[in-house]
Write a protein that holds these residues in place. Sequence first.
Motif: not given
Length: 398
Positions: A160-163, A183-184, A196-199
């Motif tokens: 979880d690399a969202c940060h 990712f977020s 909004e978005g992610g990968m």
Amino acid sequence: MSSPKIRHDLVIQFGNIYGPEEEQAVLDTLRRHAPTSGESCAQFEQAFADYCGVQHARCVTNGTAALFLSMVGLGIKPGDRVITTPLTWIATAAAAATLGADIDFVDVEPDTWNINPQLIEAKITPQTRAIVPVHLYGQPCDMDAIVKVAEKHGLAVVEDACHAVGASWRGRKTGSLGAVGCFSFHEQKNMSTLGEGGMITTNDPDLFERIALYRSHCTRVYGKSTKYCSLDETVLPMGKRFWWQDFDDVGYNFRMTDIQAAVGLTQLRKLDSMNRRRIVIAARYTEGLSGIPGLRLPQVRPDRTHVFHLYPVVLEPEKHGVTKEDFVYRMLHEYGIRVGTHYIPLTWSTAFRKRGYAPGQFPVADTAGERLVTLPIHPRLTEEAIDYLISSVHELLG
Ligand SMILES: *Cc1c(COP(=O)(O)O)cnc(C)c1O
């Protein structure tokens, strides 16, 4: 009670910066009639994969969808168990829990607040399928130790690399360190695709194919792998030449739009400089706030970069009498500064109390829940705002 001088630049918590490049990207896409996933998504995916140093990337609607699709791609099902940290946004644990899996939480390290790799092995059971480390606040986890225990037990590591977009561990970028990276690009994250978005990133071609299929209804169009094939090019298995769409399974629609991806491409080009600005602000806070009794500042371990998605500090009320609640309330009402509380451990939430958890089970995460706050940090902060924040904290705790 309200502040005499609300500092609006310190009340806002998000710092995506959009400039003329993003305006142009939006206009260009509008003039192409703003399609759903098309050429800009393909370009964004390629650029993101190259940036992270992975073979494959697929853009999705948000970080929650990235985590969920990773679990779908790994085949997580009822009865499986997934290990993660209690100190995170609920999406990390919800991804597997909504598929019927059970979550095993592991306590965090007291200096980085990341999952403690030494405590993982004791939680592994024959049903365990995956470990989901979160690079909390922007500092990568101890990935060597996590990958080692995962390999020993045949588990998938889902980052979880969202940060932590753009952060690295021993020279390698987050998102390239496990089986799959998530990712977020939410408005509060270090780069954004219009709120909004992610990968999803991976080096595993089979996992990538499953993720890509379930992202968009598990469709396959005969004759070509993209949905933009012309009638003439298509030949069905039975030799007929007409367009026919098959579905491998029932799936979802988590597609990003081209207008978001076009903005994402420009944001990616600015990411390193936006992250550098966060690192500079963090250094200013660390310099300006060091030496205040009862205020513990963030620690960065030497073998990784920290992109300071957030700036966590720990309050020790026995030294100055100011509790977390007092601090959050007084910073807002006396100084006009909105302080964050990332996070109340998931084990305290109704959602996970229903699943057998309770406060008191994870002492380090519980300490964060009771004492840790996050100071506003983002690239739009002015020098004046940084000084004002530092002097306000001195005044309040002094
Ligand atoms: C933001 C975030 C998510 C979810 O991302 P969304 O884009 O908001 O769905 C997941 N995990 C962590 C740690 C996050 O901070």
